[in-house]
Structure formats: C-alpha cells, structure tokens
Write a protein that holds these residues in place. Sequence first.
Motif, PDB file in Angstrom:
ATOM      1  N   VAL A   1       0.851  -1.199   0.000  1.00  0.00           N
ATOM      2  CA  VAL A   1       0.000   0.000   0.000  1.00  0.00           C
ATOM      3  C   VAL A   1       0.884   1.246   0.000  1.00  0.00           C
ATOM      4  CG1 VAL A   1      -1.853   1.220   1.222  1.00  0.00           C
ATOM      5  CG2 VAL A   1      -1.679  -1.275   1.425  1.00  0.00           C
ATOM      6  N   LEU A   2       0.575   2.169  -0.903  1.00  0.00           N
ATOM      7  CA  LEU A   2       1.307   3.443  -0.963  1.00  0.00           C
ATOM      8  C   LEU A   2       0.357   4.587  -0.632  1.00  0.00           C
ATOM      9  CD1 LEU A   2       3.881   5.100  -1.802  1.00  0.00           C
ATOM     10  CD2 LEU A   2       2.874   5.236  -4.091  1.00  0.00           C
ATOM     11  N   ASP A   3       0.725   5.394   0.366  1.00  0.00           N
ATOM     12  CA  ASP A   3      -0.054   6.597   0.686  1.00  0.00           C
ATOM     13  C   ASP A   3       0.666   7.790   0.059  1.00  0.00           C
ATOM     14  OD1 ASP A   3      -1.968   8.251   1.777  1.00  0.00           O
ATOM     15  OD2 ASP A   3      -1.043   8.322   3.777  1.00  0.00           O
ATOM     16  N   ILE A   4       0.025   8.378  -0.946  1.00  0.00           N
ATOM     17  CA  ILE A   4       0.642   9.460  -1.727  1.00  0.00           C
ATOM     18  C   ILE A   4       0.387  10.801  -1.026  1.00  0.00           C
ATOM     19  CG2 ILE A   4       0.632  10.635  -3.970  1.00  0.00           C
ATOM     20  CD1 ILE A   4      -0.697   7.975  -5.094  1.00  0.00           C
ATOM     21  N   GLY A   5       1.430  11.437  -0.554  1.00  0.00           N
ATOM     22  CA  GLY A   5       1.271  12.701   0.195  1.00  0.00           C
ATOM     23  C   GLY A   5       0.699  12.398   1.564  1.00  0.00           C
ATOM     24  N   THR A   6       1.470  11.664   2.344  1.00  0.00           N
ATOM     25  CA  THR A   6       0.949  11.095   3.596  1.00  0.00           C
ATOM     26  C   THR A   6       0.764  12.123   4.710  1.00  0.00           C
ATOM     27  OG1 THR A   6       1.204   9.166   5.026  1.00  0.00           O
ATOM     28  CG2 THR A   6       3.217  10.426   4.582  1.00  0.00           C
ATOM     29  N   GLY A   7       1.391  13.293   4.586  1.00  0.00           N
ATOM     30  CA  GLY A   7       1.214  14.334   5.610  1.00  0.00           C
ATOM     31  C   GLY A   7       1.778  13.890   6.951  1.00  0.00           C
ATOM     32  N   ASN A   8       0.908  13.811   7.975  1.00  0.00           N
ATOM     33  CA  ASN A   8       1.387  13.423   9.310  1.00  0.00           C
ATOM     34  C   ASN A   8       1.472  11.908   9.504  1.00  0.00           C
ATOM     35  OD1 ASN A   8      -1.277  12.726   9.513  1.00  0.00           O
ATOM     36  ND2 ASN A   8      -1.838  14.357  10.932  1.00  0.00           N
ATOM     37  N   GLY A   9       1.103  11.148   8.477  1.00  0.00           N
ATOM     38  CA  GLY A   9       1.268   9.690   8.538  1.00  0.00           C
ATOM     39  C   GLY A   9       0.229   8.970   9.394  1.00  0.00           C
ATOM     40  N   VAL A  10      -0.797   9.684   9.823  1.00  0.00           N
ATOM     41  CA  VAL A  10      -1.798   9.056  10.708  1.00  0.00           C
ATOM     42  C   VAL A  10      -2.512   7.897   9.996  1.00  0.00           C
ATOM     43  CG1 VAL A  10      -3.986   9.462  11.929  1.00  0.00           C
ATOM     44  CG2 VAL A  10      -2.095  11.048  12.208  1.00  0.00           C
TER      45      VAL A  10
ATOM     46  N   GLY B   1       5.137  -1.162  -8.444  1.00  0.00           N
ATOM     47  CA  GLY B   1       4.581  -2.462  -8.090  1.00  0.00           C
ATOM     48  C   GLY B   1       3.615  -2.474  -6.916  1.00  0.00           C
ATOM     49  N   PHE B   2       2.946  -1.333  -6.641  1.00  0.00           N
ATOM     50  CA  PHE B   2       2.008  -1.304  -5.515  1.00  0.00           C
ATOM     51  C   PHE B   2       0.656  -1.911  -5.910  1.00  0.00           C
ATOM     52  CE2 PHE B   2       5.139   1.765  -4.231  1.00  0.00           C
ATOM     53  CZ  PHE B   2       5.282   1.475  -2.885  1.00  0.00           C
ATOM     54  N   HIS B   3       0.036  -2.615  -4.936  1.00  0.00           N
ATOM     55  CA  HIS B   3      -1.302  -3.170  -5.150  1.00  0.00           C
ATOM     56  C   HIS B   3      -2.372  -2.099  -4.922  1.00  0.00           C
ATOM     57  CE1 HIS B   3       0.923  -6.930  -4.008  1.00  0.00           C
ATOM     58  NE2 HIS B   3       0.282  -7.341  -5.083  1.00  0.00           N
ATOM     59  N   ILE B   4      -2.073  -1.199  -3.979  1.00  0.00           N
ATOM     60  CA  ILE B   4      -3.057  -0.179  -3.599  1.00  0.00           C
ATOM     61  C   ILE B   4      -2.343   1.169  -3.488  1.00  0.00           C
ATOM     62  CG2 ILE B   4      -4.638   0.593  -1.740  1.00  0.00           C
ATOM     63  CD1 ILE B   4      -5.652  -2.035  -2.493  1.00  0.00           C
ATOM     64  N   CYS B   5      -2.933   2.208  -4.080  1.00  0.00           N
ATOM     65  CA  CYS B   5      -2.437   3.574  -3.863  1.00  0.00           C
ATOM     66  C   CYS B   5      -3.573   4.400  -3.285  1.00  0.00           C
ATOM     67  CB  CYS B   5      -1.985   4.210  -5.183  1.00  0.00           C
ATOM     68  SG  CYS B   5      -0.445   3.540  -5.806  1.00  0.00           S
ATOM     69  N   ILE B   6      -3.211   5.206  -2.284  1.00  0.00           N
ATOM     70  CA  ILE B   6      -4.215   6.027  -1.606  1.00  0.00           C
ATOM     71  C   ILE B   6      -3.870   7.492  -1.811  1.00  0.00           C
ATOM     72  CG2 ILE B   6      -5.242   6.591   0.667  1.00  0.00           C
ATOM     73  CD1 ILE B   6      -5.499   3.682   0.507  1.00  0.00           C
TER      74      ILE B   6
ATOM     75  N   SER C   1       2.520   9.214 -13.190  1.00  0.00           N
ATOM     76  CA  SER C   1       3.217   8.639 -12.033  1.00  0.00           C
ATOM     77  C   SER C   1       2.381   7.524 -11.423  1.00  0.00           C
ATOM     78  CB  SER C   1       3.474   9.711 -10.966  1.00  0.00           C
ATOM     79  OG  SER C   1       4.365  10.670 -11.445  1.00  0.00           O
ATOM     80  N   LEU C   2       1.084   7.748 -11.352  1.00  0.00           N
ATOM     81  CA  LEU C   2       0.198   6.736 -10.771  1.00  0.00           C
ATOM     82  C   LEU C   2       0.246   5.453 -11.602  1.00  0.00           C
ATOM     83  CD1 LEU C   2      -1.948   6.160  -8.591  1.00  0.00           C
ATOM     84  CD2 LEU C   2      -3.676   6.998 -10.195  1.00  0.00           C
ATOM     85  N   SER C   3       0.224   5.611 -12.915  1.00  0.00           N
ATOM     86  CA  SER C   3       0.301   4.438 -13.807  1.00  0.00           C
ATOM     87  C   SER C   3       1.588   3.677 -13.559  1.00  0.00           C
ATOM     88  CB  SER C   3       0.319   4.864 -15.271  1.00  0.00           C
ATOM     89  OG  SER C   3      -0.926   5.311 -15.628  1.00  0.00           O
ATOM     90  N   ARG C   4       2.639   4.440 -13.251  1.00  0.00           N
ATOM     91  CA  ARG C   4       3.954   3.815 -13.060  1.00  0.00           C
ATOM     92  C   ARG C   4       4.040   3.016 -11.766  1.00  0.00           C
ATOM     93  NH1 ARG C   4       9.410   6.860 -12.436  1.00  0.00           N
ATOM     94  NH2 ARG C   4       9.565   5.330 -10.788  1.00  0.00           N
ATOM     95  N   VAL C   5       3.472   3.559 -10.690  1.00  0.00           N
ATOM     96  CA  VAL C   5       3.674   2.914  -9.390  1.00  0.00           C
ATOM     97  C   VAL C   5       2.669   1.811  -9.097  1.00  0.00           C
ATOM     98  CG1 VAL C   5       4.811   4.892  -8.313  1.00  0.00           C
ATOM     99  CG2 VAL C   5       2.346   4.664  -8.091  1.00  0.00           C
ATOM    100  N   LEU C   6       1.511   1.840  -9.776  1.00  0.00           N
ATOM    101  CA  LEU C   6       0.445   0.886  -9.466  1.00  0.00           C
ATOM    102  C   LEU C   6       0.523  -0.317 -10.407  1.00  0.00           C
ATOM    103  CD1 LEU C   6      -2.069   0.711  -7.591  1.00  0.00           C
ATOM    104  CD2 LEU C   6      -3.375   1.880  -9.359  1.00  0.00           C
ATOM    105  N   LYS C   7       0.340  -1.502  -9.824  1.00  0.00           N
ATOM    106  CA  LYS C   7       0.312  -2.725 -10.636  1.00  0.00           C
ATOM    107  C   LYS C   7      -0.928  -2.745 -11.518  1.00  0.00           C
ATOM    108  CE  LYS C   7       2.164  -6.229  -7.445  1.00  0.00           C
ATOM    109  NZ  LYS C   7       3.266  -6.832  -8.151  1.00  0.00           N
TER     110      LYS C   7
END
Length: 236
Positions: free
Chosen positions: A83-92, A146-151, A176-182
């Motif tokens: 799972v990739l969190d794009i622009g995670t901010g405070n990481g909560v 190669g991420f399964h999920i991008c948020i 970029s999204l096309s590149r990182v997501l499976k």
Amino acid sequence: MSLDADGGSGAEVAALSDKGSPGEDGFVPSALGTREHWDAVYERELQTFREFGDTGEIWFGEESMNRLIRWMQKHKIPLDASVLDIGTGNGVFLVELAKFGFSDITGIDYSPSAIQLSGSVIEKEGLSNIKLKVEDFLNLSTQLSGFHICIDKGTFDAISLNPDNAIEKRKQYVKSLSRVLKVKGFFLITSCNWTKEELLTEFSEGFELFEELPTPKFSFGGRSGNSVAALVFQKM
Ligand SMILES: C[S@@+](CC[C@H](N)C(=O)[O-])C[C@H]1O[C@@H](n2cnc3c(N)ncnc32)[C@H](O)[C@@H]1O
C-alpha cells in the motif's frame, strides 16, 4: 488550519483558493499547491507534536480513513498487499493501516517535515515496519513501483492548486500513478476539489471506475450534492 469534520478540509481548500482569478481549469492557484506551504505547515505541526504530542490535521476527518479501511476489508484486500499513501502528511493513515494489520505500507511526501512528523508519530505508536520516503510524486525515483493499492487523500487536490502549470502537473500525476500501481491494482482517491464526474475524466486514461464510496451529502438552496468525492479506480 483546524479541520475536524468530514469535508471540513473542503471548505478550507475552497476558501483558500477563492483569492485571485481562476486559471484555465477553473481553479484559483493557491499556496496550498506549493511545497513551501506544506513545509511550513508540517514544520509547525512537528513543533506542536514535540511539545504537546498532538498529531495535527487529519484531512477529511477520521471517517475518511475508516471509509477506506472498510472498503479494503469488504474486498478482502490481503494484509500483505503493498500500500502506498501518496502525500501522507502526518502519517496518521499509515498508523491506522498498520493497526488494522497491513504489513507492507509505504508513505511518501515531498515535504521533509511531513516525513519527519510521520516518523515521529509512527515511532510514538511503537510501529517499526512502515516505510517512509521524501518523494515528489510528480518526479519519482525509480525504486517506487509495483504497488497493489495507492491512496490519495487531498494530495491530488493540493497539486491541482499549484500556481505553476497545474494542468501539466495533473497529467504528470496520472503518469506517475500508472507507473507505481500494478495492473489491476486499486487507486482510492478522496477529493474535495473535484466531483465524481471530473475525476472520471481526469483518470480516464488507463483507469476505470471500480466503485464510488458513500460520503456525507449536503443540501443548500434546493440543491444537494456531496462535498467530498471518494472513488476507487482500478488500473487497466
Ligand atoms: C491536503 S494534505 C493531505 C495529507 C494527508 N494525505 C491526509 O489525508 O491527512 C496534502 C499532502 O500532499 C503533499 N503533497 C503535495 N504535493 C505533493 C507531491 N507532488 N508529491 C508528494 N507529496 C505532495 C503535501 O505535502 C501534503 O502532505
């Protein structure tokens, strides 16, 4: 910024983007679209966290995180999915994912202070296996793929307000999204600047709508709508 209710950040973004005149895409360029803004925000929030232990803003509120996790639960996304969190901010949200049981979690943000804050928040929670990286999503390093999920919770919104050629930046975001997501991977986006229909157009190349997640409705002056759009796309 102090936003606590679902959709509250929508009002904030709209208010801040109301100054000046709109660009070609109808958006008024705003400081919210710049790295300087986010650096200053997370520098402040990092200081507050160090002094008072307050993690700061959760964009779109707690419910926005629960909504995404419920969706992953409903669709039985395996806990070892990446799972990739794009622009995670405070990481909560990374913390919530880890507490739910996800074991392959990465958070990126182009603001070094955001990543520092995320690291501190994660450490305080006693979680150690979350990957964090300072990374500009519009100018990715080659390792991310190669991420399964991008948020995305509020990051595409922020990028859309960039004063310097936001239209081009949005196109780069999709690349970029096309590149990182499976292939067949899922992209979960929560936005207050874009309607469902607009997001469908933005992500029409290479992605298809999988599901629309219910968000609170408002009604005003005889019209009703949603202040926040939450969509799940699948990469084709
Ligand atoms: C509205 S905040 C949302 C933060 C977080 N996702 C949340 O839900 O609380 C937008 C975030 O996107 C980050 N951001 C904006 N443009 C970015 C880019 N090009 N690459 C990486 N992060 C970016 C900002 O630093 C900020 O942390």
